[in-house]
Design an enzyme around this catalytic site. Structure first.
Site, PDB file in Angstrom:
ATOM      1  N   GLU A  61       0.824  -1.210   0.000  1.00 14.37           N
ATOM      2  CA  GLU A  61       0.000   0.000   0.000  1.00 14.37           C
ATOM      3  C   GLU A  61       0.858   1.260   0.000  1.00 14.37           C
ATOM      4  O   GLU A  61       0.521   2.247  -0.671  1.00 14.37           O
ATOM      5  CB  GLU A  61      -0.933  -0.001   1.210  1.00 14.37           C
ATOM      6  CG  GLU A  61      -2.139  -0.910   1.083  1.00 14.37           C
ATOM      7  CD  GLU A  61      -1.801  -2.382   1.256  1.00 14.37           C
ATOM      8  OE1 GLU A  61      -2.633  -3.230   0.893  1.00 14.37           O
ATOM      9  OE2 GLU A  61      -0.688  -2.682   1.745  1.00 14.37           O
ATOM     10  N   HIS A 130     -10.057  -5.531   9.354  1.00 14.62           N
ATOM     11  CA  HIS A 130     -10.676  -5.327   8.044  1.00 14.62           C
ATOM     12  C   HIS A 130     -12.072  -4.704   8.165  1.00 14.62           C
ATOM     13  O   HIS A 130     -12.881  -4.824   7.241  1.00 14.62           O
ATOM     14  CB  HIS A 130     -10.804  -6.659   7.296  1.00 14.62           C
ATOM     15  CG  HIS A 130      -9.507  -7.334   6.990  1.00 14.62           C
ATOM     16  ND1 HIS A 130      -8.756  -7.967   7.959  1.00 14.62           N
ATOM     17  CD2 HIS A 130      -8.814  -7.463   5.826  1.00 14.62           C
ATOM     18  CE1 HIS A 130      -7.663  -8.483   7.401  1.00 14.62           C
ATOM     19  NE2 HIS A 130      -7.679  -8.183   6.108  1.00 14.62           N
TER      20      HIS A 130
END
Length: 329
Positions: A61, A130
């Site tokens: 990321e 998540h």
């Protein structure tokens, strides 16, 4: 002409329009190409535009976000998708110290026309790493705009507005909204950034909500109306910048305020809304204390019952509003 499509389809349609109109537009992110995205939002766009414009990035990321920032600096208009909003933590250097600040540090000589998309929120049983709602993190950073579309119509219109914007725009999309359907016009249109929507008018209490909590607030308002409590529901749509006038005008009218958001209550958007009202003349119109209804101060649990208990639900909103209006707060 409008037709009913899903929230995810509306986002894909906006990206398709942007890709077709401007060859500088590129999509970037992990598994967005051949696989179509973690939530299948990108779909088959790679078949139309190829891997040079719908680019699968490595599992980094930080690296992917850095490439997106650099691409924006050099003239492209990247749309970068994180698989989960939680993973923004891995890219905060590029988001906070680069994307948000380069225009300022370079004296306005460059713009950063970058859009970042973040699938966010709980309700999918994906547990603590998540399922977070981290929009307040990025809303704290000058130089970033932060959006939370609530309907398919807004998902398309706000994304197109974000793509047109010369500065970085962060869009948080609640995962449970992807399959929600609603009327969406064909072709290009935009929804103004920084303008809230009054989803339901009322005179007894103002409920300011974000993302999926708007739908829960509307459901709660319907039940409350059966007991004589008429709630006004405001969908912020954008938490930086905030539509001050819509919120303050509603509070002046109703004299009561409940802020509802899924993110952890402490230091969340409800605190900012509360302070905004307290620091304005709308404070003089309040007939009761301001109520914040946010997520519990704990990681999102995996257990389904505990997961629901960790974030506001419709009965919680009903109870909070009823207690406030009936003077139990």
């Amino acid at each position: 002409m409008s037709r009913e499509i899903s929230y995810a389809e509306a986002i894909r349609e906006a990206m398709n329009i942007a890709l077709s109109e401007d060859e500088r537009t590129v999509l970037m992110g992990e598994d967005i190409g051949v696989y179509g995205g973690a939530f299948q939002v990108t779909g088959d766009l790679i078949d139309t535009y190829g891997p040079d414009r719908v680019m699968d990035t490595p599992i980094s990321e930080l690296g992917g976000a850095g490439v997106a920032v650099g691409a924006a600096m050099t003239g492209l208009r990247p749309i970068f998708e994180f698989q989960f909003s939680d993973f923004a933590a891995l890219a905060m250097e590029q988001i906070v110290n680069q994307a948000a600040k380069l225009r300022f540090m370079l004296g306005g000589a460059v713009s950063i026309p970058l859009v970042m998309r973040f699938p966010a929120g709980s309700g999918t049983g994906a547990a603590a790493q998540h399922s977070q709602s981290l929009e307040a993190w990025l809303a704290h950073v000058p130089g970033l705009k932060v959006l939370q579309p609530t309907t398919p119509y807004d998902a398309k219109g706000l994304l197109l507005a974000a793509i047109d914007d010369p500065d970085p725009v962060m869009i948080f999309e609640h995962k449970l909204l992807y399959k929600m359907k609603g009327e969406v016009p064909e072709g290009r249109y935009t929804v103004p950034i920084g303008k809230a929507a009054v989803r339901r008018e009322g005179h007894d209490v103002t409920i300011v909500a974000t993302s999926i909590m708007v739908h829960k607030a509307l459901e709660a308002a319907k039940t409350l109306a059966e007991t004589g409590i008429n709630a006004e529901v405001i969908d912020l749509r954008c938490i930086r910048p905030i539509d001050r006038e819509t919120v303050l005008g509603s509070v002046r009218k109703t004299g009561r305020l409940v802020c509802v958001y899924e993110a952890v209550k402490t230091l969340g958007i409800g605190a900012e809304i509360s302070a905004m009202v307290a620091e304005s003349d709308a404070f003089d119109y309040l007939d009761a204390p301001i109520v914040r209804l946010g997520g519990a101060d704990c990681p999102i649990p995996y257990n389904p019952d505990l997961e629901k208990a960790a974030v506001p639900q419709v009965p919680d909103i009903i109870t909070a509003v009823r207690d406030l209006v009936e003077g139990r707060r």
